[in-house]
Structures are given as C-alpha cells and as structure tokens.
Scaffold this motif. Structure first.
Motif, short mmCIF file in Angstrom:
data_model
loop_
_atom_site.label_atom_id
_atom_site.label_comp_id
_atom_site.label_asym_id
_atom_site.label_seq_id
_atom_site.Cartn_x
_atom_site.Cartn_y
_atom_site.Cartn_z
N SER A 37 0.84 -1.19 0.00
CA SER A 37 0.00 0.00 0.00
C SER A 37 0.87 1.24 0.00
O SER A 37 1.98 1.24 0.53
N LYS A 38 0.35 2.32 -0.58
CA LYS A 38 1.04 3.61 -0.51
C LYS A 38 0.53 4.44 0.67
O LYS A 38 1.16 5.43 1.04
N ASP A 39 -0.62 4.05 1.24
CA ASP A 39 -1.25 4.91 2.25
C ASP A 39 -1.83 4.14 3.44
O ASP A 39 -2.52 4.73 4.27
N GLU A 306 -3.92 9.21 7.28
CA GLU A 306 -4.16 8.79 5.90
C GLU A 306 -5.62 8.42 5.65
O GLU A 306 -6.11 8.47 4.52
N SER A 461 -12.17 0.87 0.35
CA SER A 461 -10.73 1.05 0.14
C SER A 461 -10.04 -0.17 -0.46
O SER A 461 -8.82 -0.22 -0.52
#
Length: 463
Positions: A37-39, A306, A461
């Motif tokens: 994941s980036k976040d 985030e 998400s």
C-alpha cells in the motif's frame, strides 16, 4: 489470515505480511501472505512471500530495512529487506522435545517481491522453551546493534545481534509483571517521545486473558538501555479493550511515526465466525502517542491521518440536544455501512449510539456515567450463536479526567473501532449483522448536549 507480520515501510511503500493459510477458511500450515500500500488504506494483494519448508511452518515475525548492510545480503549498494520469523516444526512438536520453534531469516533484494531464505537457518535455535516465537527486531542506534524482542512462554527475552545472523541473549522481562492469563505472544518494543523525554513501550499480546475474554494486547512503559527493559510499573495497561485487536505490532522504518495494526479477531471464535468466502481482517492503521492523566502515563492510539483521504459525502451538526433517539443516518442511507463519526459532548454524561437494520439487529456503543465506562454491546448484533461467548457486552474504563467526551467511531460492514478521549480508551469489536446496519441513531436517558458531530461515509478502500 491471522497475525500481521513483517510490517515495514520501504521506498514509499508499506508492506504488510500476515499469517495465512491459502487452502481453507480455518487455521492450517502457516505461510506469509503479502499486501502492499502507498497509504495503509488501499491495499494490493501480492503473491505469497514465504512458504512452509523442511524447517517448518512460517509463524509470526518482523521485517527490517538493513540500511548499513550488516547482514551482507545487500548487493550493488542496494539495502536488503530482511524478514526475521519463527519456524514452527510440526514433526518436532509431535516428539514433545519443547524445541519445535526457532528463529530464521530471509532476505529480498527486489523490494519485497521475492524472498530468499538464509541457508544458515535457524539463526536462533531453541534452548528448550515450548513457546519461543514472534521476533520483533529493531535497530538500536546508540550501540549499533539489532535488538530482538521475543515471546518466550510467560515472559519476554531480549537478544542482540551485529548483523542478524547470530544472536546473544541480553535479558528477560515480565515473569512477575502484567497479565498472565495466557501465553505471551507477538511482542513489540518501540520508543515514543513525551514532553521531550524518550519513553520505551513494550507491547505484549496475550491469549487468553484479555479484559473482555480471549485474546488481547497489553503494554508496559519504561526505559531500555540496549540490554534491559525496566518498567515504570508492573501493572497491566491494555492496548485495546475490545475483543478483536490481537497480535498488534508496529511498522518498521517509519521515522518518527509509530503506526500499529492488529488482527481483527479473537482466538476464542476466530475459526468459527460466519463469513464466506473470506475469514478475518486487520484493524485500520493507528498512530501511537503518550498522554498523562494526573500522575499516570498512558499510550494513546488514534486513526492514522491517511484515513482522512477516504472521507466521502457527509454532514455536521452543532449544539444538538439529545434525549429521545435522534436519527443520524444520512439522507438516502449508507448501504455500505462504512462510515466515520466524530463527536464532542458538552458534559461527560450517558449516551448511546445505535447501529441497526430492519431485521432488528442492533449494535450499541456508548458511555455509562455511573460506572464511568464505555461499552460496545453486540448481544443483538445479528449472528451471535456460532460461539457461546460472542454475544456479549464489552466494557472499558474511561481514563480521561476531561469534563467533555470526544469520540471517533469508524464502522465497516462487520467491525467497529472506537477511539475515545484522544485515544486513551480504544475498543475494537467485530459483528455479523443479518443485513447491513444502515440505521444510525443516538439517544441519552438523562439528556446530553452534543457540541459538535460530524458524519462521513467512507469510500471503500479495497482495490
């Protein structure tokens, strides 16, 4: 899936490995699953990272970025990712030698895509302790060495290493501290800063023996000098008072942020929960801090910032007088059941949030002033008969001395995560409604003034 493992931030990507059995919905020979994941919100499933082998199943552990290449695994100036994990040998377990768990390592030179197990495994043999597992490793800069925090039955044992391949015992902690209703597992050791002073946090997950039965996480605050952890107090403080935050540990390599995730279930019923085709999830990522109440120091957990990025349509209300039930469901409803509610009260008085559906399922979340406790009541939340202890009301003390209450609730299709008083009291509970809980209301037997209330649907998400 169960325990989160090997959580590490590297080159802009969060890596989450986890205990995983790909063949069934119940526990089996453990692998390390992998997601990136980036976040910490939008996760992408990756191929399985580590498979069982001749040394055993792949149990829990951690991962580090070996920036200085102390292990020698790096090539061409590329720092290796190194996973440190427990091998659990079922053959030795049957022989009852008490030596069936030991620590091994693997490394990756392609940012976690593929892993090579070290041919010198295990790097830490078992000295004869039946439960000898879940290594959490961090770099200790003052002495230029790696520290391993290891769960060893009824205590924590600290080991050190110059390069991850050989380990020396430093000290033990906990045989006479904290809760001992079950085996100690999945520890973590990390520094937090409070009023300019460094405080070390030792997290120890325990199963069973939690405050609301079954699995849970406790923590100790104290000092660590590279060899010995010295706790300020030997009394238990609970990381999360709900029933469903277990094996919670932090990400490595996140700089001055301490970010924690746990497995959102409980061994009391984890193999029986009525879900298909999936079983088990993780908590949202939480940022850890410290807060003083009177003379007592506590660790706090709040949703990682985030999560703000997935806020969708919502509304806010100011100075809302509540006695009889007030409908808080957004116009048009929120069929996904995925939302975030933030509220502040004018006084610390009784109130109750009710999540409901047309089938009569109700999940209750509230505060009882007489006992000074928060609660989550899932006795009528839907499917509860799959395990005798599931349909219960869970209690948590209010630790804050503030005259007002601040609350954040993050709800999903099958879970609620409650953060009260700036994260001083946290509760995580799963539930299984017959149909989505799209109704939302608030009531107060004695009446209460809500100064500020904000509701936001959350965008799904999963990618």
């Amino acid at each position: 899936m169960n325990d989160p493992n090997g959580m590490v931030f590297h080159d802009g990507t969060y890596h989450l490995f986890y205990q995983y059995y790909p063949e069934a919905k119940i526990w089996g020979p453990m692998h390390w699953g992998h997601a990136t994941s980036k976040d910490m919100v939008h996760w992408k499933e990756q191929p399985i990272a580590l498979y069982p082998d001749s040394l055993g199943y792949i149990f829990s552990g951690s991962a580090v970025v070996d920036v200085n290449n102390t292990s020698g695994f790096g090539k061409n100036g590329k720092a290796p990712l190194v996973a440190i994990f427990t091998h659990h040998n079922p053959v030795l377990e049957k022989q009852k030698t008490g030596r069936h768990e030991y620590q091994s390592i693997a490394y990756s030179l392609d940012d976690g895509v593929t892993w090579t197990k070290y041919n010198g495994n295990p790097v830490l043999p078992n000295p004869g302790i039946t439960d000898f597992r879940d290594p959490k490793v961090r770099w200790y800069e003052p002495q230029k060495k790696w520290i391993m925090t290891l769960a060893t039955k009824d205590r924590i044992t600290f080991y050190s290493s110059p390069g991850l391949k050989s380990w020396s015992k430093e000290s033990e902690f906990g045989v006479d501290a904290g809760a001992h209703g079950g085996v100690w597992e999945c520890p973590d050791l990390l520094p937090l800063t409070h009023n300019g002073k460094q405080v070390w946090v030792l997290i120890v997950n325990i199963n069973p023996g939690g405050p609301n039965k079954g699995s849970a996480g406790q923590y100790f605050l104290g000092d660590f000098d590279g060899k010995t952890f010295t706790a300020y107090s030997k009394e238990t403080k609970w990381l999360d008072w709900g029933a469903d935050n277990y094996a919670a540990v932090t990400f490595s390599n996140t700089g001055n942020r301490s970010l924690l995730m746990g497995w959102m279930s409980n061994w009391q019923y984890a193999n029986q929960v009525p879900t298909d085709p999936w079983r088990s999830a993780n908590t949202i990522s939480r940022e850890l801090g410290l807060k003083t109440v009177g003379k007592e120091l506590y660790m706090t957990s709040v949703p990682a910032k985030e999560l703000d990025a997935i806020k969708a349509a919502g509304y806010s209300k100011k100075n809302l007088a509540v006695k009889a039930p007030v409908d808080l469901a957004p116009k048009g409803g929120n069929a996904s059941g995925l939302f975030r509610l933030d509220l502040k009260t004018a006084t610390a008085n009784d109130f109750e949030l009710v999540l409901s559906n047309k089938e009569g399922n109700e999940l209750l979340i509230g505060y009882d002033k007489a006992s000074n406790q928060y609660y989550i009541d899932r006795t009528k939340s839907g499917k509860v008969d799959f395990e005798a202890g599931f349909g219960q009301k869970h209690l948590a003390p209010r630790l804050s001395s503030d005259t007002k209450i601040a609350l954040t609730l993050i709800a999903d299709a099958a879970s609620v995560e409650l953060f009260a008083d700036g994260g001083l009291t946290v509760m995580t509970d799963i539930f299984f409604a017959d149909t989505p809980l799209s109704g939302l209301s608030i009531k107060s037997a004695k009446g209460i003034q809500i100064e500020d209330l904000q509701y936001h649907a959350l965008k799904p998400s999963i990618e």
